[in-house]
Structure formats: C-alpha cells, structure tokens
Design an enzyme around this catalytic site. Structure first.
Site, PDB file in Angstrom:
ATOM      1  N   PRO A 158     -16.054   9.707  39.401  1.00  0.00           N
ATOM      2  CA  PRO A 158     -14.757   9.256  38.884  1.00  0.00           C
ATOM      3  C   PRO A 158     -14.907   8.020  37.999  1.00  0.00           C
ATOM      4  CG  PRO A 158     -14.628   9.729  41.230  1.00  0.00           C
ATOM      5  CD  PRO A 158     -16.077   9.784  40.865  1.00  0.00           C
ATOM      6  N   GLU A 159     -14.131   7.978  36.920  1.00  0.00           N
ATOM      7  CA  GLU A 159     -14.153   6.815  36.038  1.00  0.00           C
ATOM      8  C   GLU A 159     -13.134   5.785  36.511  1.00  0.00           C
ATOM      9  OE1 GLU A 159     -14.815   7.506  31.932  1.00  0.00           O
ATOM     10  OE2 GLU A 159     -15.641   9.503  32.266  1.00  0.00           O
TER      11      GLU A 159
ATOM     12  N   LYS B 267     -15.480   0.957  38.986  1.00  0.00           N
ATOM     13  CA  LYS B 267     -15.516   2.108  39.882  1.00  0.00           C
ATOM     14  C   LYS B 267     -15.518   1.701  41.355  1.00  0.00           C
ATOM     15  CE  LYS B 267     -17.901   4.718  36.291  1.00  0.00           C
ATOM     16  NZ  LYS B 267     -19.055   5.565  35.917  1.00  0.00           N
TER      17      LYS B 267
ATOM     18  N   ARG C 162     -20.998  -9.402  39.659  1.00  0.00           N
ATOM     19  CA  ARG C 162     -22.074  -8.620  39.033  1.00  0.00           C
ATOM     20  C   ARG C 162     -21.551  -7.478  38.161  1.00  0.00           C
ATOM     21  NH1 ARG C 162     -23.066  -7.037  44.657  1.00  0.00           N
ATOM     22  NH2 ARG C 162     -22.484  -4.859  45.003  1.00  0.00           N
TER      23      ARG C 162
ATOM     24  N   ASN D 246     -18.642   8.687  31.476  1.00  0.00           N
ATOM     25  CA  ASN D 246     -19.159   9.565  30.439  1.00  0.00           C
ATOM     26  C   ASN D 246     -18.086  10.050  29.473  1.00  0.00           C
ATOM     27  OD1 ASN D 246     -21.520  10.575  29.418  1.00  0.00           O
ATOM     28  ND2 ASN D 246     -21.483  12.467  30.600  1.00  0.00           N
TER      29      ASN D 246
ATOM     30  N   ARG E 254     -27.588  10.918  31.682  1.00  0.00           N
ATOM     31  CA  ARG E 254     -26.257  11.531  31.541  1.00  0.00           C
ATOM     32  C   ARG E 254     -26.176  12.274  30.219  1.00  0.00           C
ATOM     33  NH1 ARG E 254     -22.378   9.202  34.782  1.00  0.00           N
ATOM     34  NH2 ARG E 254     -21.210  11.092  34.255  1.00  0.00           N
TER      35      ARG E 254
END
Length: 269
Positions: A2-3, A52, A121, A162, A258
């Site tokens: 999931p984005e 995410k 981070r 992606n 990817r």
C-alpha cells in the site's frame, strides 16, 4: 505494498470509528497478545500516518506502530464483531464498530520517543501538512541516483510508491533514469506540488487516479481501464500498450527491485 494515501485513509477511518472511545483489544492470533492486553479498555486518543507507517495512540499506554508491508490489511466492520476469521493480529472493537489487522510486517507497542525515532528517519510526506520538501530537495539535488529510485526511497520522500512514482514522472515528462542532481529546482517543486495534490485525492477516494480531465476515457473516447489496481493512469502497469498522449509503446524495466513504467517519447532524455 500500500502507498501512503492508503495509510492516511486508514488513519482517518480509525479516528472516525474509535477516537475518544474505550476499545476492546485482543490478538486472536496471539502474536500481539501482550500489547493488546495493555490496550484493552483504553481510549484511542490519536490516529496518524507518516508515509507507509500508521500510528494509533492510546494515551499513557503508548502507540501501536503498524507497517502493513506487502500482505497486511486493516479492515473494518459495523455492529458487534463476529468470531475472527483467519490470522487476526489485532482486533479493536466497540459495540458499534470493529477493525481487524491481518498480516502486517510490523505491529508493536512503542513509546513517544520510539515513535519520534521512526518519524526522524523518514523523509517528508506530501500528505503531512508540516512536511518540508526542502529536506528532500537537499538530498535529491546532490545525488547521482536515478530520480525514480530516489522517489521510492522512504528516507528521501515518504509515502510515494510504485504507482505515484511512475505517474508523477510521466505527468512532468521526466526520464526516470535521470540522476537526481540533474533535476532543476523548478522540476522538483512541480513534482512535489503534484504529489501534494494527487495524494489527498487518493485518500478521499481510496484509489489512485492520475490522468488529467482531458485524458479521461470519456474525454478521449477510449475504454476505461480494467485492472485490479483500479484508477485511471498513464503508464503504470500499461507496458506494451500505446501511450494515451503520443501512441508510443509504454516500456517497463526493473529498477531497485520494482517494476518501472514510462513512455520513451513523452519522457525522453
């Protein structure tokens, strides 16, 4: 995976259902039993996402830090919760609503300090109002790495996956193999601004639509997209098909593990 828009949407759904309410918490699978026991009977005080990562706050009990990974899901229902089906890592429930978390890469209880370390981070998130794109530009503008890889690096820009990566580069005619340091400041500002406009629509609708009004199926007289992913897109998962704008064959290649999609004509070097 999931984005970022999905995690922000889930945060909103958790807040709508559980914020301010005492929840019953359990781990039918058993892998989060100790954490669920500490949450049981507590009120949800906050629900937020960064990239995410999803964070559910329970006051003094701490935060549940969730990363769905490739296979995780968080799904909701209304009314009394039925008997759990499958491997439910965490169930939150009230008399009116319930939510089942299955298969996440991460589900752990963290302190305020540990939560802050996760934020520190991660790169700026176009869906977080306080995010500063300058931090991303500082890294991109001096990097030899391709812009396509940089957009997927969660330490550089958080939440872009992606689909958004492929689509935003197409929308601005940028070759995905260009080095970050070869982007102009105007191009970066346009990319960030576009992400900050497209991704909230993904939160609102629950799908990714990236084609402009003049390129929709209705406007162009073409068939709508048929794909499990959903949403109208320019190049994502359209390898070998004609570009909506120029007719050239959309290409694909693997980059950093990817699949990358782009139009060699609209995104010429």
């Amino acid at each position: 995976m999931p984005e970022g828009h999905t995690l922000h949407r889930l945060a909103g759904q958790c807040g709508d259902r559980f914020r301010g309410r005492r929840v019953r918490a359990g781990s039918p699978q058993g892998k989060f039993a100790d954490g669920a026991a500490l949450l049981d009977g507590q009120r949800l005080t906050a629900a937020e996402a960064h990239g995410k990562h999803l964070f559910l706050g329970f006051g003094p009990a701490g935060w549940v830090h969730i990363h769905l990974g490739l296979y995780g899901t968080l799904r909701f229902g209304t009314g009394p919760a039925p008997a759990p089906v499958g491997q439910v890592r965490l169930r939150l429930a009230t008399d009116a609503d319930y939510g089942d978390l299955r298969g996440p890469t991460r589900c752990r209880l963290v302190t305020d300090g540990e939560k802050r370390a996760v934020h520190d981070r991660l790169g700026p998130d176009p869906l977080r109002a306080a995010s500063d794109p300058e931090a991303a530009w500082a890294r991109i503008s001096r990097s030899r790495t391709t812009v396509a890889a940089l957009l997927m690096d969660q330490k550089v820009v958080s939440g872009v996956g992606n689909v958004y990566r492929a689509e935003v580069l197409f929308r601005h005619g940028i070759d995905p193999y260009r080095a970050g340091r070869d982007l102009t400041r105007a191009e970066w500002d346009a990319l960030w601004g576009d992400l900050a406009a497209l991704m909230p629509e993904g939160v609102r609708t629950g799908r990714i639509d990236t084609v402009r009004a003049e390129h929709t199926p209705e406007a162009m007289g073409r068939p709508p997209r048929v794909d499990d992913h959903g949403g109208e897109v320019y190049v994502y998962r359209r390898a070998g098909r004609p570009c909506h704008l120029c007719g050239a064959q959309v290409r694909t290649a693997e980059l950093a593990g990817r699949n990358l999609f782009w139009c060699p004509t609209c995104q010429a070097r």
